[in-house]
Design a protein around this motif. Structure first.
Motif, PDB file in Angstrom:
ATOM      1  N   ALA A  13       2.193   2.048 -10.814  1.00 29.22           N
ATOM      2  CA  ALA A  13       1.797   0.925 -11.663  1.00 29.22           C
ATOM      3  C   ALA A  13       3.019   0.237 -12.258  1.00 29.22           C
ATOM      4  CB  ALA A  13       0.859   1.411 -12.758  1.00 29.22           C
ATOM      5  N   ALA A  14       4.014   1.023 -12.680  1.00 29.18           N
ATOM      6  CA  ALA A  14       5.226   0.451 -13.253  1.00 29.18           C
ATOM      7  C   ALA A  14       5.971  -0.408 -12.236  1.00 29.18           C
ATOM      8  CB  ALA A  14       6.140   1.564 -13.778  1.00 29.18           C
ATOM      9  N   ALA A  15       5.842  -0.059 -10.954  1.00 27.30           N
ATOM     10  CA  ALA A  15       6.520  -0.813  -9.898  1.00 27.30           C
ATOM     11  C   ALA A  15       5.674  -1.959  -9.367  1.00 27.30           C
ATOM     12  CB  ALA A  15       6.896   0.126  -8.752  1.00 27.30           C
ATOM     13  N   GLY A  16       4.454  -2.124  -9.882  1.00 27.87           N
ATOM     14  CA  GLY A  16       3.602  -3.217  -9.443  1.00 27.87           C
ATOM     15  C   GLY A  16       2.981  -3.013  -8.080  1.00 27.87           C
ATOM     16  N   ILE A  17       2.775  -1.747  -7.686  1.00 24.47           N
ATOM     17  CA  ILE A  17       2.129  -1.453  -6.403  1.00 24.47           C
ATOM     18  C   ILE A  17       0.694  -1.972  -6.428  1.00 24.47           C
ATOM     19  CG2 ILE A  17       1.332   0.417  -4.892  1.00 24.47           C
ATOM     20  CD1 ILE A  17       4.377   0.002  -4.917  1.00 24.47           C
ATOM     21  N   ASP A  18       0.236  -2.506  -5.307  1.00 25.17           N
ATOM     22  CA  ASP A  18      -1.114  -3.052  -5.246  1.00 25.17           C
ATOM     23  C   ASP A  18      -2.162  -1.953  -5.079  1.00 25.17           C
ATOM     24  OD1 ASP A  18      -0.717  -6.249  -4.830  1.00 25.17           O
ATOM     25  OD2 ASP A  18       0.910  -5.095  -3.925  1.00 25.17           O
ATOM     26  N   LEU A  19      -1.906  -1.003  -4.183  1.00 28.84           N
ATOM     27  CA  LEU A  19      -2.875   0.068  -3.925  1.00 28.84           C
ATOM     28  C   LEU A  19      -2.132   1.353  -3.605  1.00 28.84           C
ATOM     29  CD1 LEU A  19      -5.783   1.119  -3.346  1.00 28.84           C
ATOM     30  CD2 LEU A  19      -5.481   0.318  -0.985  1.00 28.84           C
ATOM     31  N   GLN A  20      -2.452   2.422  -4.339  1.00 36.39           N
ATOM     32  CA  GLN A  20      -1.953   3.751  -4.003  1.00 36.39           C
ATOM     33  C   GLN A  20      -3.090   4.550  -3.383  1.00 36.39           C
ATOM     34  OE1 GLN A  20       0.317   6.064  -6.960  1.00 36.39           O
ATOM     35  NE2 GLN A  20      -0.825   7.910  -6.366  1.00 36.39           N
ATOM     36  N   VAL A  21      -2.794   5.246  -2.296  1.00 32.33           N
ATOM     37  CA  VAL A  21      -3.762   6.114  -1.637  1.00 32.33           C
ATOM     38  C   VAL A  21      -3.282   7.554  -1.771  1.00 32.33           C
ATOM     39  CG1 VAL A  21      -4.805   6.745   0.571  1.00 32.33           C
ATOM     40  CG2 VAL A  21      -4.514   4.334  -0.019  1.00 32.33           C
TER      41      VAL A  21
ATOM     42  N   THR B 286      -2.396  -2.484 -10.245  1.00 30.82           N
ATOM     43  CA  THR B 286      -2.466  -1.314  -9.369  1.00 30.82           C
ATOM     44  C   THR B 286      -3.850  -0.683  -9.328  1.00 30.82           C
ATOM     45  OG1 THR B 286      -0.140  -0.850  -9.808  1.00 30.82           O
ATOM     46  CG2 THR B 286      -1.466   0.951  -8.895  1.00 30.82           C
ATOM     47  N   GLN B 287      -4.331  -0.434  -8.116  1.00 32.89           N
ATOM     48  CA  GLN B 287      -5.533   0.356  -7.892  1.00 32.89           C
ATOM     49  C   GLN B 287      -5.138   1.656  -7.195  1.00 32.89           C
ATOM     50  OE1 GLN B 287      -9.206  -2.022  -6.702  1.00 32.89           O
ATOM     51  NE2 GLN B 287      -7.592  -3.498  -6.238  1.00 32.89           N
ATOM     52  N   LEU B 288      -5.939   2.684  -7.416  1.00 33.22           N
ATOM     53  CA  LEU B 288      -5.701   4.005  -6.834  1.00 33.22           C
ATOM     54  C   LEU B 288      -6.969   4.460  -6.140  1.00 33.22           C
ATOM     55  CD1 LEU B 288      -4.324   6.869  -6.556  1.00 33.22           C
ATOM     56  CD2 LEU B 288      -5.208   7.346  -8.863  1.00 33.22           C
ATOM     57  N   TYR B 289      -6.840   4.843  -4.879  1.00 32.19           N
ATOM     58  CA  TYR B 289      -7.960   5.498  -4.219  1.00 32.19           C
ATOM     59  C   TYR B 289      -7.601   6.958  -3.996  1.00 32.19           C
ATOM     60  CZ  TYR B 289     -11.843   6.999  -1.583  1.00 32.19           C
ATOM     61  OH  TYR B 289     -12.955   7.708  -1.233  1.00 32.19           O
ATOM     62  N   THR B 290      -8.444   7.865  -4.529  1.00 32.48           N
ATOM     63  CA  THR B 290      -8.239   9.307  -4.395  1.00 32.48           C
ATOM     64  C   THR B 290      -9.304   9.873  -3.489  1.00 32.48           C
ATOM     65  OG1 THR B 290      -7.342   9.386  -6.647  1.00 32.48           O
ATOM     66  CG2 THR B 290      -7.969  11.489  -5.636  1.00 32.48           C
ATOM     67  N   SER B 291      -8.879  10.402  -2.345  1.00 28.79           N
ATOM     68  CA  SER B 291      -9.802  10.997  -1.385  1.00 28.79           C
ATOM     69  C   SER B 291     -10.180  12.408  -1.812  1.00 28.79           C
ATOM     70  CB  SER B 291      -9.147  11.032  -0.004  1.00 28.79           C
ATOM     71  OG  SER B 291      -9.883  11.848   0.891  1.00 28.79           O
TER      72      SER B 291
ATOM     73  N   LEU C 170       0.868  -1.163   0.000  1.00 31.66           N
ATOM     74  CA  LEU C 170       0.000   0.000   0.000  1.00 31.66           C
ATOM     75  C   LEU C 170       0.913   1.224   0.000  1.00 31.66           C
ATOM     76  CD1 LEU C 170      -3.100   0.657   2.280  1.00 31.66           C
ATOM     77  CD2 LEU C 170      -1.455   2.445   1.764  1.00 31.66           C
ATOM     78  N   LEU C 171       0.851   2.005  -1.067  1.00 34.95           N
ATOM     79  CA  LEU C 171       1.703   3.187  -1.227  1.00 34.95           C
ATOM     80  C   LEU C 171       0.891   4.440  -0.942  1.00 34.95           C
ATOM     81  CD1 LEU C 171       4.356   4.595  -2.275  1.00 34.95           C
ATOM     82  CD2 LEU C 171       3.239   4.629  -4.521  1.00 34.95           C
ATOM     83  N   VAL C 172       1.450   5.337  -0.133  1.00 37.79           N
ATOM     84  CA  VAL C 172       0.831   6.633   0.119  1.00 37.79           C
ATOM     85  C   VAL C 172       1.614   7.679  -0.665  1.00 37.79           C
ATOM     86  CG1 VAL C 172      -0.036   8.231   1.852  1.00 37.79           C
ATOM     87  CG2 VAL C 172       0.291   5.816   2.447  1.00 37.79           C
ATOM     88  N   ALA C 173       0.958   8.324  -1.605  1.00 35.58           N
ATOM     89  CA  ALA C 173       1.560   9.386  -2.417  1.00 35.58           C
ATOM     90  C   ALA C 173       0.528  10.489  -2.542  1.00 35.58           C
ATOM     91  CB  ALA C 173       1.965   8.877  -3.796  1.00 35.58           C
ATOM     92  N   HIS C 174       0.898  11.700  -2.218  1.00 37.46           N
ATOM     93  CA  HIS C 174      -0.098  12.763  -2.087  1.00 37.46           C
ATOM     94  C   HIS C 174      -0.906  12.979  -3.350  1.00 37.46           C
ATOM     95  CE1 HIS C 174      -2.055  16.400  -0.781  1.00 37.46           C
ATOM     96  NE2 HIS C 174      -1.515  17.094  -1.758  1.00 37.46           N
TER      97      HIS C 174
END
Length: 405
Positions: A327-335, A368-373, A314-318
């Motif tokens: 996605a290129a690094a194969g992250i499962d979920l970015q928040v 990779t999935q991305l959740y944007t708050s 789970l990657l946290v990136a603002h």
């Protein structure tokens, strides 16, 4: 003089005085143009488009808009420049939000007036009726929008299915805060109530995805203090947003560490439950590299250094725009946060020009999935129109499709 070279600024030298003057004049011209564009539709629709108001009403409206155009740059400089006057910032930010709403609905009202005129509907009183309607709608939206901005956010609940997540971590509860933007309006009580809501969600992990404040840790100490009372079973993690890089980013990393959080300054931590592990990684904001702060830049390789590549991440990136690297690094979920969902409609359309997603869950590549708050607080104008704030509860599930709850 023969043989003299033209005046050229070499690397590291200040540009010639004439160039600086032209640059200043150019920026001033752009600012004047923007202010005129913002004020012209409200002036035309509300006062000048054949509404037939008495002369004092016409002159009063004209003077108010003209005075705002003159005063606004000075208020912004006083509020957000070197002086950092919170009072000036509140006036500047609030008035900008009012003018933006008036601009939007005056432009729509003007279009409605043209259409009705083409259809020969409304007669001589049409322009006045449109002006009144625009004023009423704008006032209602500003009142509602202020309430939406200042209230404690509602909880948005979402199941996110991660195929690589071990069964022992199925059901892991991740609470996401973002864009609290502690600032000129003192929201210490609001911050405490947000903490109460978070603590009622029984979180395993709590994430703050950046843009914690507009102001230094010392200036926003009271507003940020309730974050120290946030509870979680496994971890509380934080990354910098772009606003920290104008407000002592390293100071905010240190402040959050003092409050008991894990600052993910291009690093990761590993959490474990039921015999399975999850990598929580974080990177600096994408603007960090241009901040001039040594060691600050978005560095995903550094954040993942030493992590087991077979474990879910789970990657946290603002900012959502970091998702191609994820996605290129194969992250499962970015928040992420940053977008505020547009905050004041229709600004979401402009946000979409800069970011791949405005809000919600999206997929990028095979894994990779991305959740944007939409964000927990607000920036600048204390209004949220058709873009509600949120405290997000993501429940991580093993395998299967992701669904909203």
């Amino acid at each position: 003089m023969a043989g003299a070279r033209p005046e050229v600024a070499s690397a590291g030298e200040a540009p010639p005085r004439g160039a600086r003057r032209r640059g200043t004049a150019g920026r001033l011209g752009v600012l004047v143009l923007v202010l005129v564009v913002l004020c012209l539709p409200p002036w035309w629709t509300l006062f000048a488009a054949g509404a037939g108001w008495p002369l004092p009403v016409f002159l009063g409206g004209t003077v108010v808009l003209a005075a705002w155009m003159v005063a606004f740059p000075f208020l912004m400089i006083a509020g957000h420049g070197a002086r950092q006057s919170d009072r000036a910032a509140r006036i500047a930010d609030t008035s900008l939000g009012v003018v933006w709403v008036l601009f939007t609905w005056s432009a729509l009202g003007g279009l409605a007036d043209l259409v009705l005129g083409g259809l020969d509907v409304g007669g001589a009183d049409r322009a006045r009726a449109v002006a009144v309607a625009v004023a009423v709608v704008s006032a209602a939206l500003l009142g509602w929008g202020h309430y939406e901005a200042m209230r404690v956010p509602r909880v948005k609940r979402l199941d996110v299915h991660l195929p690589r997540l071990g069964a022992g971590l199925d059901g892991t509860r991740v609470v996401v805060l973002a864009d609290t933007h502690y600032g000129p309006i003192d929201r210490a009580d609001w911050s405490a109530r947000v903490t109460e809501v978070v603590n009622g969600l029984d979180a395993d992990v709590v994430v703050h995805a950046g843009d914690i404040a507009d102001g230094t840790p010392a200036r926003r100490r009271q507003q940020s203090a309730p974050l120290g009372a946030v509870r979680s079973r496994l971890a509380r993690v934080y990354v910098t947003g772009n606003h920290e890089y104008g407000s002592e980013a390293q100071g905010w990393l240190d402040r959050m560490a003092d409050l008991g959080w894990e600052p993910l300054h291009n690093r990761h931590v590993v959490v474990e439950r039921g015999g399975d592990t999850l990598v929580l990684a974080g990177v600096d904001d994408v603007t960090a590299a241009s901040s001039g702060l040594a060691g600050h830049r978005a560095n995903l390789l550094g954040a993942l250094a030493g992590a087991d590549p077979d474990r879910p991440v789970l990657l946290v990136a603002h900012q959502p725009k970091y998702v191609p690297q994820a996605a290129a690094a194969g992250i499962d979920l970015q928040v992420s946060g940053h977008t505020h969902g547009g905050q004041i409609w229709p600004f979401n359309l402009l946000v979409r020009i800069d970011q791949p997603v405005v809000h919600g869950l999206s997929r990028h590549g095979e894994r990779t999935q991305l959740y944007t708050s939409r964000g927990t607080g607000f920036w600048g104008p204390p209004f949220r129109v058709f873009a509600p704030s949120e405290i997000t509860l993501l429940t991580l599930r093993s395998g299967g499709p992701s669904t909203t709850g």
